[in-house]
Design an enzyme around this catalytic site. Structure first.
Site, PDB file in Angstrom:
ATOM      1  N   GLY A  30       0.759  -1.236   0.000  1.00  0.00           N
ATOM      2  CA  GLY A  30       0.000   0.000   0.000  1.00  0.00           C
ATOM      3  C   GLY A  30       0.788   1.283   0.000  1.00  0.00           C
TER       4      GLY A  30
ATOM      5  CD  GLU B  21       1.149  -8.930   1.544  1.00  0.00           C
ATOM      6  OE1 GLU B  21       0.206  -8.354   0.949  1.00  0.00           O
ATOM      7  OE2 GLU B  21       0.971  -9.838   2.375  1.00  0.00           O
TER       8      GLU B  21
ATOM      9  N   GLY C  56       3.777  -3.655  -4.327  1.00  0.00           N
ATOM     10  CA  GLY C  56       3.301  -3.982  -5.674  1.00  0.00           C
ATOM     11  C   GLY C  56       3.425  -2.758  -6.555  1.00  0.00           C
ATOM     12  NE  ARG C  57      -1.001   1.949  -6.311  1.00  0.00           N
ATOM     13  CZ  ARG C  57      -2.145   1.887  -6.965  1.00  0.00           C
ATOM     14  NH1 ARG C  57      -2.227   2.379  -8.177  1.00  0.00           N
ATOM     15  NH2 ARG C  57      -3.215   1.351  -6.410  1.00  0.00           N
TER      16      ARG C  57
ATOM     17  NE  ARG D 240      -4.700   2.854 -10.695  1.00  0.00           N
ATOM     18  CZ  ARG D 240      -4.192   4.012 -10.315  1.00  0.00           C
ATOM     19  NH1 ARG D 240      -3.549   4.789 -11.192  1.00  0.00           N
ATOM     20  NH2 ARG D 240      -4.323   4.429  -9.071  1.00  0.00           N
TER      21      ARG D 240
ATOM     22  CE1 TYR E  68     -10.288   2.031  -7.754  1.00  0.00           C
ATOM     23  CE2 TYR E  68      -8.404   1.852  -9.224  1.00  0.00           C
ATOM     24  CZ  TYR E  68      -9.299   1.269  -8.348  1.00  0.00           C
ATOM     25  OH  TYR E  68      -9.202  -0.065  -8.065  1.00  0.00           O
TER      26      TYR E  68
ATOM     27  CB  CYS F  72     -19.759   2.183 -26.840  1.00  0.00           C
ATOM     28  SG  CYS F  72     -19.466   2.228 -28.608  1.00  0.00           S
TER      29      CYS F  72
ATOM     30  CE1 TYR G 291      -3.348  -3.810  -8.418  1.00  0.00           C
ATOM     31  CE2 TYR G 291      -1.926  -1.960  -7.876  1.00  0.00           C
ATOM     32  CZ  TYR G 291      -2.469  -3.186  -7.562  1.00  0.00           C
ATOM     33  OH  TYR G 291      -2.106  -3.801  -6.394  1.00  0.00           O
TER      34      TYR G 291
END
Length: 379
Positions: A230, A261, A263-264, A300, A304, A330, A359
């Site tokens: 995170g 952990e 990731g991003r 994204r 978001y 569309c 992502y």
């Protein structure tokens, strides 16, 4: 950033002579981000499990594995890929593990399964006893800590679907202690994604330490704490300020081992989505630029409301105008940017939608029956 380097720009323009859109991953940037974690926590009892959901490109996984990271997976298919990649350590998270997925994890004797409900615990205990296989477990606890991030990626608030409360976690650990075929490995929490302050980690960790102190009174000694991932990285930037996260753990490193952990934060900045301009049209006081990438390639911005900086590789230096960048899907939400100041691109210009190494492809789809795109690596 790496994509502004003339040599890299030339490579991307050369690739764009073929079919767009496509993703490009810059491996030196990936390694740079990996090394930030290794350097910050070097010499301490901290391990890294890469959050595979961020980007599961096989070449990227091999590089991450070769740099000493394990893997955290959240589905059976991710688990199979992690096993095929031969990560030394694998944890299995997620609230909806099927019996089939649990059996794959148990039979392959992965490091541990992060349990997210009492009923999941019962299934793991049942299978482990039937198969007579000792299974490593951890319990994901929801510490009810609010992280200042988008509500869709905040995962530790009250009534979150993720994890269990402390009372349920206590019940799981007490029953696991009685089981011949369960091996209590760790405790786990995960606060969400795109977190830029260490304060939520500090608050959550204090609650977890108090919980472990209580468990110790009942003969359950847990030394490994998985704090999830995170840690944030802003679009258009690289990961920074990992020392703030280290400082949260520092006081506890004498007594506990930690798992992180990421990731991003290690893959986002290494990736760009390459797309070409199809059409421009003026709508009242601004232009809408239609490109050949859509929300099926990068969801994204639509999901978001996130803006990924956009760069024109063809270097238009004309007067900047008010511009929207939209895809061909569309859906009225298929926009990458609204009301940005940009020199009006020409048809065929190559645009980079940046910070899409995480992502991006992993959340893509073939909506409108549009094909999945290719991924290209620059070494």
């Amino acid at each position: 950033m790496w994509y502004l380097n003339p040599e890299n720009k030339e490579k991307i323009l050369k690739f764009s002579n073929y079919k767009t859109p496509f993703y490009v991953y810059h491996i030196p940037t990936l390694l740079k981000e990996i090394n930030k974690y290794k350097k910050t926590f070097n010499g301490y009892n901290v391990k890294f499990l890469y959050a595979m959901k961020a980007n599961f490109n096989r070449n990227i996984l091999n590089i991450i594995r070769d740099n000493g990271f394990g893997a955290d997976v959240v589905s059976g298919c991710e688990l199979k890929r992690a096993l095929n990649t031969e990560f030394n350590e694998i944890s299995f998270s997620g609230v909806g593990k099927t019996d089939e997925e649990l059996l794959i994890a148990i039979k392959n004797k992965i490091s541990f399964i992060n349990i997210e409900s009492y009923e999941e615990f019962e299934r793991i205990n049942y299978f482990s006893n039937n198969l007579k296989i000792k299974t490593g477990i951890s319990v994901r606890v929801n510490p009810e800590v609010k992280a200042d991030t988008h509500k869709y990626i905040s995962t530790a608030r009250r009534y979150s679907k993720f994890g269990v409360d402390f009372k349920t976690a206590f019940k799981i650990y007490m029953n696991a202690k009685k089981s011949e075929y369960l091996n209590i490995k760790a405790v786990h929490f995960h606060l969400g994604s795109q977190i830029f302050s260490s304060k939520p980690y500090s608050i959550a960790l204090k609650k977890i330490i108090d919980f472990l102190t209580e468990l110790r009174m009942y003969g359950i000694l847990i030394k490994d704490i998985d704090i999830g991932g995170g840690w944030g990285v802003r679009e258009g930037n690289e990961t920074s300020n990992l020392m703030a996260l280290f400082n949260v753990l520092k006081a506890y490193l004498k007594d506990y081992n930690f798992i992180i952990e990421p990731g991003r934060s290690i893959v986002a900045s290494c990736g760009v989505l390459v797309t070409k301009v199809l059409y421009r049209k003026k709508v009242f006081d601004k232009y809408i630029v239609i490109v050949d990438a859509g929300m099926n390639n990068l969801i994204r911005p639509s999901l978001y409301g996130v803006f990924h900086p956009i760069s024109n590789l063809n270097d238009r230096n004309d007067k900047k105008l008010l511009v929207d960048i939209a895809g061909p899907i569309c859906e009225s939400s298929d926009f990458f940017a609204r009301d940005i100041k940009l020199s009006l691109p020409e048809r065929g210009d190559v645009l980079l939608i940046t910070s899409t190494g995480a992502y991006g492809y992993s959340m893509s789809s073939n909506y409108n029956l549009r094909p999945f795109v290719k991924e290209v690596l620059i070494f």
